[in-house]
Design a protein around this motif. Sequence first.
Motif, PDB file in Angstrom:
ATOM      1  N   GLY A 462       0.824  -1.203   0.000  1.00 47.65           N
ATOM      2  CA  GLY A 462       0.000   0.000   0.000  1.00 47.65           C
ATOM      3  C   GLY A 462       0.853   1.247   0.000  1.00 47.65           C
ATOM      4  N   TRP A 463       2.047   1.152  -0.604  1.00 48.03           N
ATOM      5  CA  TRP A 463       3.002   2.261  -0.654  1.00 48.03           C
ATOM      6  C   TRP A 463       2.328   3.517  -1.202  1.00 48.03           C
ATOM      7  CZ3 TRP A 463       8.105   2.679   0.888  1.00 48.03           C
ATOM      8  CH2 TRP A 463       8.803   3.805   0.437  1.00 48.03           C
ATOM      9  N   PRO A 464       2.458   4.653  -0.520  1.00 50.13           N
ATOM     10  CA  PRO A 464       1.786   5.874  -0.966  1.00 50.13           C
ATOM     11  C   PRO A 464       2.548   6.562  -2.095  1.00 50.13           C
ATOM     12  CG  PRO A 464       3.063   6.311   1.005  1.00 50.13           C
ATOM     13  CD  PRO A 464       3.197   4.844   0.740  1.00 50.13           C
ATOM     14  N   ILE A 465       1.837   7.332  -2.869  1.00 49.82           N
ATOM     15  CA  ILE A 465       2.483   8.152  -3.899  1.00 49.82           C
ATOM     16  C   ILE A 465       3.082   9.391  -3.228  1.00 49.82           C
ATOM     17  CG2 ILE A 465       2.095   9.580  -5.939  1.00 49.82           C
ATOM     18  CD1 ILE A 465      -0.009   7.589  -6.817  1.00 49.82           C
ATOM     19  N   VAL A 466       4.362   9.593  -3.428  1.00 51.58           N
ATOM     20  CA  VAL A 466       5.066  10.737  -2.851  1.00 51.58           C
ATOM     21  C   VAL A 466       5.835  11.433  -3.968  1.00 51.58           C
ATOM     22  CG1 VAL A 466       5.266   9.701  -0.561  1.00 51.58           C
ATOM     23  CG2 VAL A 466       7.053   9.296  -2.261  1.00 51.58           C
ATOM     24  N   GLU A 467       6.227  12.682  -3.700  1.00 50.19           N
ATOM     25  CA  GLU A 467       6.882  13.455  -4.749  1.00 50.19           C
ATOM     26  C   GLU A 467       8.350  13.111  -4.914  1.00 50.19           C
ATOM     27  OE1 GLU A 467       6.323  17.598  -4.199  1.00 50.19           O
ATOM     28  OE2 GLU A 467       4.132  17.526  -4.408  1.00 50.19           O
ATOM     29  N   ARG A 468       9.049  12.835  -3.799  1.00 49.07           N
ATOM     30  CA  ARG A 468      10.502  12.690  -3.891  1.00 49.07           C
ATOM     31  C   ARG A 468      11.011  11.665  -2.881  1.00 49.07           C
ATOM     32  NH1 ARG A 468      14.560  14.745  -6.492  1.00 49.07           N
ATOM     33  NH2 ARG A 468      16.622  14.880  -5.550  1.00 49.07           N
ATOM     34  N   GLU A 477      13.882  -3.927   1.069  1.00 46.85           N
ATOM     35  CA  GLU A 477      13.895  -5.389   1.041  1.00 46.85           C
ATOM     36  C   GLU A 477      12.798  -5.951   1.941  1.00 46.85           C
ATOM     37  OE1 GLU A 477      16.985  -8.836   2.551  1.00 46.85           O
ATOM     38  OE2 GLU A 477      17.737  -7.259   1.220  1.00 46.85           O
ATOM     39  N   ALA A 478      12.105  -6.993   1.416  1.00 47.16           N
ATOM     40  CA  ALA A 478      11.111  -7.737   2.193  1.00 47.16           C
ATOM     41  C   ALA A 478      10.060  -6.829   2.818  1.00 47.16           C
ATOM     42  CB  ALA A 478      11.800  -8.582   3.258  1.00 47.16           C
ATOM     43  N   CYS A 479       9.497  -5.936   2.021  1.00 46.72           N
ATOM     44  CA  CYS A 479       8.456  -5.029   2.507  1.00 46.72           C
ATOM     45  C   CYS A 479       7.067  -5.409   1.991  1.00 46.72           C
ATOM     46  CB  CYS A 479       8.782  -3.587   2.121  1.00 46.72           C
ATOM     47  SG  CYS A 479      10.134  -2.873   3.074  1.00 46.72           S
ATOM     48  N   ASN A 480       6.962  -6.597   1.371  1.00 46.49           N
ATOM     49  CA  ASN A 480       5.685  -7.111   0.860  1.00 46.49           C
ATOM     50  C   ASN A 480       5.087  -6.187  -0.190  1.00 46.49           C
ATOM     51  OD1 ASN A 480       3.872  -9.232   0.830  1.00 46.49           O
ATOM     52  ND2 ASN A 480       2.541  -8.362   2.398  1.00 46.49           N
ATOM     53  N   LEU A 481       5.947  -5.637  -1.037  1.00 48.77           N
ATOM     54  CA  LEU A 481       5.506  -4.724  -2.087  1.00 48.77           C
ATOM     55  C   LEU A 481       5.059  -5.508  -3.320  1.00 48.77           C
ATOM     56  CD1 LEU A 481       8.357  -2.059  -1.854  1.00 48.77           C
ATOM     57  CD2 LEU A 481       6.114  -2.025  -0.731  1.00 48.77           C
ATOM     58  N   SER A 482       4.014  -5.023  -3.972  1.00 48.71           N
ATOM     59  CA  SER A 482       3.443  -5.653  -5.165  1.00 48.71           C
ATOM     60  C   SER A 482       3.772  -4.817  -6.402  1.00 48.71           C
ATOM     61  CB  SER A 482       1.935  -5.774  -5.008  1.00 48.71           C
ATOM     62  OG  SER A 482       1.350  -4.470  -4.983  1.00 48.71           O
ATOM     63  N   LEU A 486       5.048  -0.953  -6.695  1.00 57.69           N
ATOM     64  CA  LEU A 486       6.183  -0.516  -7.512  1.00 57.69           C
ATOM     65  C   LEU A 486       5.773   0.647  -8.414  1.00 57.69           C
ATOM     66  CD1 LEU A 486       9.120  -1.054  -8.303  1.00 57.69           C
ATOM     67  CD2 LEU A 486       8.297  -2.675 -10.016  1.00 57.69           C
ATOM     68  N   THR A 487       4.583   0.590  -8.950  1.00 55.79           N
ATOM     69  CA  THR A 487       4.084   1.700  -9.769  1.00 55.79           C
ATOM     70  C   THR A 487       3.980   2.977  -8.945  1.00 55.79           C
ATOM     71  OG1 THR A 487       2.841   0.180 -11.192  1.00 55.79           O
ATOM     72  CG2 THR A 487       2.159   2.484 -11.197  1.00 55.79           C
ATOM     73  N   ALA A 488       3.482   2.865  -7.708  1.00 52.02           N
ATOM     74  CA  ALA A 488       3.388   4.042  -6.840  1.00 52.02           C
ATOM     75  C   ALA A 488       4.773   4.568  -6.483  1.00 52.02           C
ATOM     76  CB  ALA A 488       2.618   3.684  -5.567  1.00 52.02           C
ATOM     77  N   LEU A 489       5.707   3.665  -6.207  1.00 46.46           N
ATOM     78  CA  LEU A 489       7.069   4.083  -5.864  1.00 46.46           C
ATOM     79  C   LEU A 489       7.693   4.886  -6.992  1.00 46.46           C
ATOM     80  CD1 LEU A 489       9.612   3.770  -3.969  1.00 46.46           C
ATOM     81  CD2 LEU A 489      10.154   1.730  -5.316  1.00 46.46           C
ATOM     82  N   TYR A 503      13.118  -9.732  -2.243  1.00 45.36           N
ATOM     83  CA  TYR A 503      12.076 -10.447  -1.479  1.00 45.36           C
ATOM     84  C   TYR A 503      10.748  -9.703  -1.461  1.00 45.36           C
ATOM     85  CZ  TYR A 503      15.998 -13.192   0.338  1.00 45.36           C
ATOM     86  OH  TYR A 503      17.107 -13.981   0.464  1.00 45.36           O
ATOM     87  N   ASN A 504      10.372  -9.122  -2.574  1.00 46.06           N
ATOM     88  CA  ASN A 504       9.046  -8.542  -2.694  1.00 46.06           C
ATOM     89  C   ASN A 504       8.216  -9.369  -3.675  1.00 46.06           C
ATOM     90  OD1 ASN A 504       8.813  -6.077  -0.927  1.00 46.06           O
ATOM     91  ND2 ASN A 504      10.742  -5.596  -1.955  1.00 46.06           N
ATOM     92  N   ASN A 505       7.097  -8.825  -4.130  1.00 40.71           N
ATOM     93  CA  ASN A 505       6.134  -9.617  -4.919  1.00 40.71           C
ATOM     94  C   ASN A 505       5.995  -9.091  -6.339  1.00 40.71           C
ATOM     95  OD1 ASN A 505       5.515 -11.147  -2.585  1.00 40.71           O
ATOM     96  ND2 ASN A 505       4.081  -9.566  -1.909  1.00 40.71           N
ATOM     97  N   PHE A 506       7.101  -8.798  -6.982  1.00 40.04           N
ATOM     98  CA  PHE A 506       7.044  -8.222  -8.319  1.00 40.04           C
ATOM     99  C   PHE A 506       7.013  -9.315  -9.390  1.00 40.04           C
ATOM    100  CE2 PHE A 506       9.908  -5.023  -6.071  1.00 40.04           C
ATOM    101  CZ  PHE A 506       8.835  -4.295  -5.596  1.00 40.04           C
ATOM    102  N   GLY A 507       6.205  -9.104 -10.405  1.00 37.13           N
ATOM    103  CA  GLY A 507       6.214  -9.983 -11.569  1.00 37.13           C
ATOM    104  C   GLY A 507       6.534  -9.220 -12.827  1.00 37.13           C
TER     105      GLY A 507
END
Length: 670
Positions: A462-468, A477-482, A486-489, A503-507
Amino acid sequence: MIDAVGQIERVLAGPPSQLAFRALCAALGRAGSPDELVVLCEQGLADWPDEAREAPWSWLAALDDGYAVPGWSLVRSLKLKSERIGTADVPMEPHAQITRLDLGWLAGDQLAAVSEALPSWPNLRSLATQMLTERDAEAVAGLAANPGLTQLESLDLIDVSEDLVHFEPPPFRPPVGRSLQLRHAGLRASDLVHLVRSGIVPELRSVAVRVESLEEARELAACSELAQLERLAIAFRCGRNGMHSWDLSIGNVIPEDDAACAAFFGNAELTDMRELTIVGASLVRGYHGLGADGLDAVVASGVVSRLTALSLKFLPLCDAPVIRVVEALDHEQIESLSLHGVVVTDLTAEAFAGTYSALRNLDLSHNFLSESGAQHLAHDVDLPALERLDLSGDPGGSPYYGRSEIQPIGDAGAVAWASSHNAINLTELRLAATGLTPASVPELLNTGRLETLDLSYNQLSGWPIVERLPGRRLDLEACNLSDDDLTALTAATAELDSLNLAYNNFGSAKALAAWSVVPGLWELNLHDSHLDDDSLAELGRAATCLLELDLEQDCWKLDRRPYDESLPPVIEDPAYFPNLDAIFLGVVDEYHGARYSAGYPPSVREQLAPTTRQVLRSFLAHLEMDEEETGPDTAEGRAYRAEHDFRHDLATNRAEREAEARAFARELRG
C-alpha cells in the motif's frame, strides 16, 4: 567522452565508497581509459581510503578469465572470499599495487601463499583473515618467521566476533629480537602478550584481541605497553554454559567472562584509549558473554569518560549497566556510540539527557525500544551533530528461513524523527524491522538531508504516492511490495545510486524500467523476483549505468524460473545493461547454502555465443553446483511451495513478533 568525464567528476565530488569507485572505473572504461584520464582519476582518488578502492568478486573472476576490468590499476584493496552462495573463491595471484588484502575465513592455504610471495606484494600494508584452525599452524608459523612481515602495518589473524565453539586457533609467535611496524593487530591475548612484552610491536596503537581465560586477562592487563593504545576491540570467551532459548530471552551471562573483564579493566593502563569495542556472541534468541558485573568494571576503570567512540555488541546486559555507561560518557567528546544487541529498552533511551555536541553516529539497533524511547531521543535530547541513526530491529536474514525480531518503535517513533530538531544534519536513517506501516512513509521521506534510508523488513504494502525519495540509497527489502506498489514508488523523483527491492512480490518491471531514476542507478537488487522476459528487456534498455544486478531466486519461491528454463537473451546481450560489472542469477537454497541452477541449463551454457557479455561468462565459469540440475518443474512441486510460501502469513507473523517484542520490553522494564 564528455559524459564519462562528467560521471568521473560526479563520483570524485561525492563521498568515497566501493560502489562509487566501481562507477568511476566504469566511466573510465567507457571513455577508453586514456592515460590522461587515468592520471586524473589517480589524483582524484588520492584522498580516498584504500578500503573504498576495492575490487568486487566479479572483477577477480573476470581477471581469472584473463580480462582486466577498466580501472584495475586503480584498485588498492582485495577481498578474496566470495560471499555468494555457490560461487567459487577465485585463485589468488599477487598484485603489486594492492595495499589491503582480506583472505576471509578458513583461509590457511591462502595465508601460506601470501606469506611465500610477500616480495610480489611490495605495497601490501594490511593483511586479514579469520577462523584459522589447528590445521593452519604451519601457515601461521611461516608468516611469523617471514622477514617480509616487517612491511605490514596491520595484521588480523582473528575476528573478535568468533565464538571458538568448533576450533582452536594456532599460535602466532614472531621471534624475539625482531621489530615489526604494526600499528594494528588482531590476535589472541596470549599472542598479543608475547608481542608487546618482547618489544616486537613498538608502534602498536590499535588492537583487536580475544581473551580466553582469567589468567590471560591478568597477563594482558599487566602489559604497560597498553597505555599507548588508542583503539581496542575486545571479546571475552572464557566460558560457555550451552543454554539457549527458542523464546525471546536476555541470554546467558558468563561469570568467567565477567571475572576476566573485571580483571582486565581493573588493572590495565589505558590512558590513551579513545575508541573501545566490546563484543559478545549471539544465541538463537539472545546473547551470551559478560554481564552487569563486567560492564560495571569497565565504567569503574574511568575509560568510558575519555572515549570518542564506544561500541557494545551482542551482550546480555539489559538497562541498568548500560545506563551507567551512558551516564559516564563525556557529552562534548563522544562522537560515535553503538549499543547493538544489548537487550535495552526505553529506560536506556531516557538516560540520554542534555546536549551531546559531537555525537555523529548513534546505533541502538537490535534492542527493544518503543515509540516512547524513539520520541525521547528525537525531541528531548540535543544531538546537533548527528549524521547517522540506526534504530532497526533484527531483520533475521532470508524471510524463507528466518523471522524478524522487531524493535517496536512503530510509526509514531519513526515519524518523530521527521520533525526532530536533531535531524537537521541526518544523512543516514536505518529503521529495518521496526513495525512501520505505509502511513509513516511520506513524513520519513522528508527527514533531514537523507542520503541513505533503510525501511526493509517492514509491512509497507500500500506504498503511498510521494513526490521525492532520498538520494543515493533506498532499501525496501522484504516489505511485501506488489506490482501496484512498484508503480506508486516510481511516481517519485530521486537521484538514487542503489535500490534494494529484494524479497518482494514483483512480476513485472515495466514501471521500474520507465522510471526516470533507473538510467542513473549503479546497483539494483531484485533478488527473489520473477520478472517476465519483456520487463527484463525494457529494464535492460533503461539501466544504462547499472553496475550490479541481482536476479537470484530461492528454491522455495513459488513462481521461480524452472531449472531447465533459460533466462531471456537480454541477459546475454551486452547491448542491454551495458555497464554491468557484476550479475547474480539462478536458483539457490539459502538454508543449506547450496546452488541448484545457474540461470541456464548445462546444454545452453555450453552453446553461449562468443559475444556473450564478459561478466556473465565469468559468473558462469566460477560456480560451484552442489547438486545436479533437475528436470522440468512439476505441479506437485509448485503446490508444495505454495503451501510453504512465507508471504501467506507474513503480515500476521510480523504483527505477532511486534506484540511479543512489546511484551518482552514491558517485562524487562519491570
